[in-house]
Design a protein around this motif. Sequence first.
Motif, PDB file in Angstrom:
ATOM      1  N   VAL A  85      44.182  37.227  35.475  1.00 56.13           N
ATOM      2  CA  VAL A  85      42.750  37.202  35.799  1.00 56.13           C
ATOM      3  C   VAL A  85      42.404  38.367  36.719  1.00 56.13           C
ATOM      4  O   VAL A  85      41.340  38.997  36.577  1.00 56.13           O
ATOM      5  CB  VAL A  85      42.378  35.861  36.466  1.00 56.13           C
ATOM      6  CG1 VAL A  85      40.932  35.885  36.954  1.00 56.13           C
ATOM      7  CG2 VAL A  85      42.582  34.709  35.488  1.00 56.13           C
ATOM      8  N   PHE A  86      43.291  38.675  37.648  1.00 59.35           N
ATOM      9  CA  PHE A  86      43.076  39.781  38.587  1.00 59.35           C
ATOM     10  C   PHE A  86      42.936  41.107  37.839  1.00 59.35           C
ATOM     11  O   PHE A  86      42.020  41.898  38.109  1.00 59.35           O
ATOM     12  CB  PHE A  86      44.243  39.841  39.568  1.00 59.35           C
ATOM     13  CG  PHE A  86      44.178  40.971  40.546  1.00 59.35           C
ATOM     14  CD1 PHE A  86      43.243  40.983  41.570  1.00 59.35           C
ATOM     15  CD2 PHE A  86      45.067  42.034  40.443  1.00 59.35           C
ATOM     16  CE1 PHE A  86      43.182  42.028  42.470  1.00 59.35           C
ATOM     17  CE2 PHE A  86      45.016  43.085  41.345  1.00 59.35           C
ATOM     18  CZ  PHE A  86      44.072  43.083  42.362  1.00 59.35           C
ATOM     19  N   GLN A  88      42.190  41.477  34.633  1.00 58.77           N
ATOM     20  CA  GLN A  88      40.974  41.407  33.814  1.00 58.77           C
ATOM     21  C   GLN A  88      39.740  41.780  34.628  1.00 58.77           C
ATOM     22  O   GLN A  88      38.843  42.473  34.143  1.00 58.77           O
ATOM     23  CB  GLN A  88      40.808  40.007  33.231  1.00 58.77           C
ATOM     24  CG  GLN A  88      41.700  39.719  32.036  1.00 58.77           C
ATOM     25  CD  GLN A  88      41.457  38.336  31.459  1.00 58.77           C
ATOM     26  OE1 GLN A  88      41.047  37.416  32.164  1.00 58.77           O
ATOM     27  NE2 GLN A  88      41.706  38.186  30.170  1.00 58.77           N
ATOM     28  N   ASP A  89      39.705  41.325  35.878  1.00 58.76           N
ATOM     29  CA  ASP A  89      38.575  41.669  36.752  1.00 58.76           C
ATOM     30  C   ASP A  89      38.538  43.165  37.041  1.00 58.76           C
ATOM     31  O   ASP A  89      37.460  43.765  37.135  1.00 58.76           O
ATOM     32  CB  ASP A  89      38.675  40.887  38.064  1.00 58.76           C
ATOM     33  CG  ASP A  89      38.386  39.405  37.882  1.00 58.76           C
ATOM     34  OD1 ASP A  89      37.752  39.053  36.862  1.00 58.76           O
ATOM     35  OD2 ASP A  89      38.790  38.609  38.751  1.00 58.76           O
ATOM     36  N   ILE A  90      39.714  43.778  37.189  1.00 59.89           N
ATOM     37  CA  ILE A  90      39.775  45.235  37.388  1.00 59.89           C
ATOM     38  C   ILE A  90      39.168  45.945  36.178  1.00 59.89           C
ATOM     39  O   ILE A  90      38.386  46.894  36.310  1.00 59.89           O
ATOM     40  CB  ILE A  90      41.233  45.702  37.610  1.00 59.89           C
ATOM     41  CG1 ILE A  90      41.776  45.159  38.920  1.00 59.89           C
ATOM     42  CG2 ILE A  90      41.327  47.232  37.589  1.00 59.89           C
ATOM     43  CD1 ILE A  90      43.248  45.462  39.155  1.00 59.89           C
ATOM     44  N   LYS A  92      36.993  44.697  33.989  1.00 56.73           N
ATOM     45  CA  LYS A  92      35.552  44.427  33.914  1.00 56.73           C
ATOM     46  C   LYS A  92      34.766  45.321  34.869  1.00 56.73           C
ATOM     47  O   LYS A  92      33.667  45.774  34.548  1.00 56.73           O
ATOM     48  CB  LYS A  92      35.281  42.965  34.257  1.00 56.73           C
ATOM     49  CG  LYS A  92      35.723  41.975  33.189  1.00 56.73           C
ATOM     50  CD  LYS A  92      35.414  40.557  33.641  1.00 56.73           C
ATOM     51  CE  LYS A  92      35.897  39.538  32.629  1.00 56.73           C
ATOM     52  NZ  LYS A  92      35.630  38.147  33.089  1.00 56.73           N
ATOM     53  N   GLU A  93      35.317  45.564  36.042  1.00 56.35           N
ATOM     54  CA  GLU A  93      34.603  46.335  37.065  1.00 56.35           C
ATOM     55  C   GLU A  93      34.540  47.825  36.745  1.00 56.35           C
ATOM     56  O   GLU A  93      33.633  48.522  37.206  1.00 56.35           O
ATOM     57  CB  GLU A  93      35.269  46.136  38.429  1.00 56.35           C
ATOM     58  CG  GLU A  93      35.104  44.730  38.990  1.00 56.35           C
ATOM     59  CD  GLU A  93      35.921  44.523  40.249  1.00 56.35           C
ATOM     60  OE1 GLU A  93      36.571  45.508  40.702  1.00 56.35           O
ATOM     61  OE2 GLU A  93      35.930  43.395  40.773  1.00 56.35           O
ATOM     62  N   TYR A 100      35.830  46.671  27.561  1.00 59.15           N
ATOM     63  CA  TYR A 100      36.981  46.461  28.446  1.00 59.15           C
ATOM     64  C   TYR A 100      38.101  45.649  27.797  1.00 59.15           C
ATOM     65  O   TYR A 100      39.283  45.853  28.093  1.00 59.15           O
ATOM     66  CB  TYR A 100      36.532  45.807  29.760  1.00 59.15           C
ATOM     67  CG  TYR A 100      36.348  44.314  29.692  1.00 59.15           C
ATOM     68  CD1 TYR A 100      37.393  43.444  30.007  1.00 59.15           C
ATOM     69  CD2 TYR A 100      35.124  43.758  29.317  1.00 59.15           C
ATOM     70  CE1 TYR A 100      37.229  42.074  29.959  1.00 59.15           C
ATOM     71  CE2 TYR A 100      34.952  42.392  29.266  1.00 59.15           C
ATOM     72  CZ  TYR A 100      36.001  41.555  29.590  1.00 59.15           C
ATOM     73  OH  TYR A 100      35.843  40.196  29.540  1.00 59.15           O
ATOM     74  N   ARG A 101      37.744  44.704  26.895  1.00 59.24           N
ATOM     75  CA  ARG A 101      38.772  43.851  26.289  1.00 59.24           C
ATOM     76  C   ARG A 101      39.809  44.661  25.505  1.00 59.24           C
ATOM     77  O   ARG A 101      40.977  44.265  25.440  1.00 59.24           O
ATOM     78  CB  ARG A 101      38.118  42.832  25.359  1.00 59.24           C
ATOM     79  CG  ARG A 101      37.280  41.794  26.080  1.00 59.24           C
ATOM     80  CD  ARG A 101      36.723  40.760  25.124  1.00 59.24           C
ATOM     81  NE  ARG A 101      35.869  39.798  25.817  1.00 59.24           N
ATOM     82  CZ  ARG A 101      36.321  38.730  26.455  1.00 59.24           C
ATOM     83  NH1 ARG A 101      37.628  38.485  26.481  1.00 59.24           N
ATOM     84  NH2 ARG A 101      35.486  37.903  27.060  1.00 59.24           N
ATOM     85  N   TYR A 250      48.512  47.795  41.952  1.00 61.57           N
ATOM     86  CA  TYR A 250      47.056  47.618  41.870  1.00 61.57           C
ATOM     87  C   TYR A 250      46.334  48.960  41.803  1.00 61.57           C
ATOM     88  O   TYR A 250      45.445  49.160  40.965  1.00 61.57           O
ATOM     89  CB  TYR A 250      46.577  46.813  43.083  1.00 61.57           C
ATOM     90  CG  TYR A 250      45.097  46.939  43.353  1.00 61.57           C
ATOM     91  CD1 TYR A 250      44.155  46.419  42.474  1.00 61.57           C
ATOM     92  CD2 TYR A 250      44.643  47.601  44.492  1.00 61.57           C
ATOM     93  CE1 TYR A 250      42.795  46.540  42.716  1.00 61.57           C
ATOM     94  CE2 TYR A 250      43.284  47.725  44.745  1.00 61.57           C
ATOM     95  CZ  TYR A 250      42.365  47.193  43.855  1.00 61.57           C
ATOM     96  OH  TYR A 250      41.028  47.328  44.094  1.00 61.57           O
TER      97      TYR A 250
END
Length: 269
Positions: A85-86, A88-90, A92-93, A100-101, A250
């Motif tokens: 999830v972390f 995926q959020d990167i 999306k942002e 993004y997918r 990260y």
Amino acid sequence: MSFVKIHEKIYQLDAGATEVAFDAEHHPTNAKKITLDFSITKNVVAMFLVAILLLIVFTRSAKNYKKHNTLTPKGIAKWTEPGVVFVQDIAKENIEADKYRKFVPYLLTLFFFIFFGNLLGLIPFISNPNMTGSISVTILLAAITFFIQMKNSRKTYWLHIVDPLGNSMPLLAKIPLYLILLPIEIAGIFIKPIALLIRLFANITAGHIIVVSLIAIIFVNQNVGWAGLSVPMTLFISVLELLVAFLQAYIFTMLSAMYIGSAVESAHH
């Protein structure tokens, strides 16, 4: 068929030869140099080990979802889902919502590959080689990001490179500025992946150098009394490296997402 290593190069002994014979200039006379060396290095072994760990962890995680037939994570999935999830959020942002997918699988692989490699380098008995502290590995990772960025780049990305001022100024006024801007913009295409690979390599290597230096204080001074200083400091740096292991994974993933996002960005009207 026998092989020997001479002057950091691999040679194959002639048929029937058991020892290497040298001439006056110390060149082997009964062995042929192997021009292509496909032997597996320590870094390759480390990469295989990380890949196997990733396959085991995420295969078991996927089986947990399938077994329990629920969206609630069970077992090892409790640890992997926050990371997924972390990342995926990167994505999306930094990448447009409708694109993004496509890049999430790569970013997930990149993040966990670097993170697991960083953690592997902290284990005392198998930390040699330090995979992510090898510039050949970081070059490969940065090159893959660069290839994906270039392959998926859109017309708007290249227009920003060759015509960054757009219609904000008359053409004649832009020409002298572009004599300076164009080389900088073109150089920036290659500087970004270079900065990416150096950042990971330098940060991971620096932590290991500090640890070795602190331990070496005891032997350099030939006094066990220095252990009272060097050992606590070494433990502190080692704990700090746990944070660096996550932080560098990260940063590398976030910057990769940013570079890819800038390349696939649509024109704004």
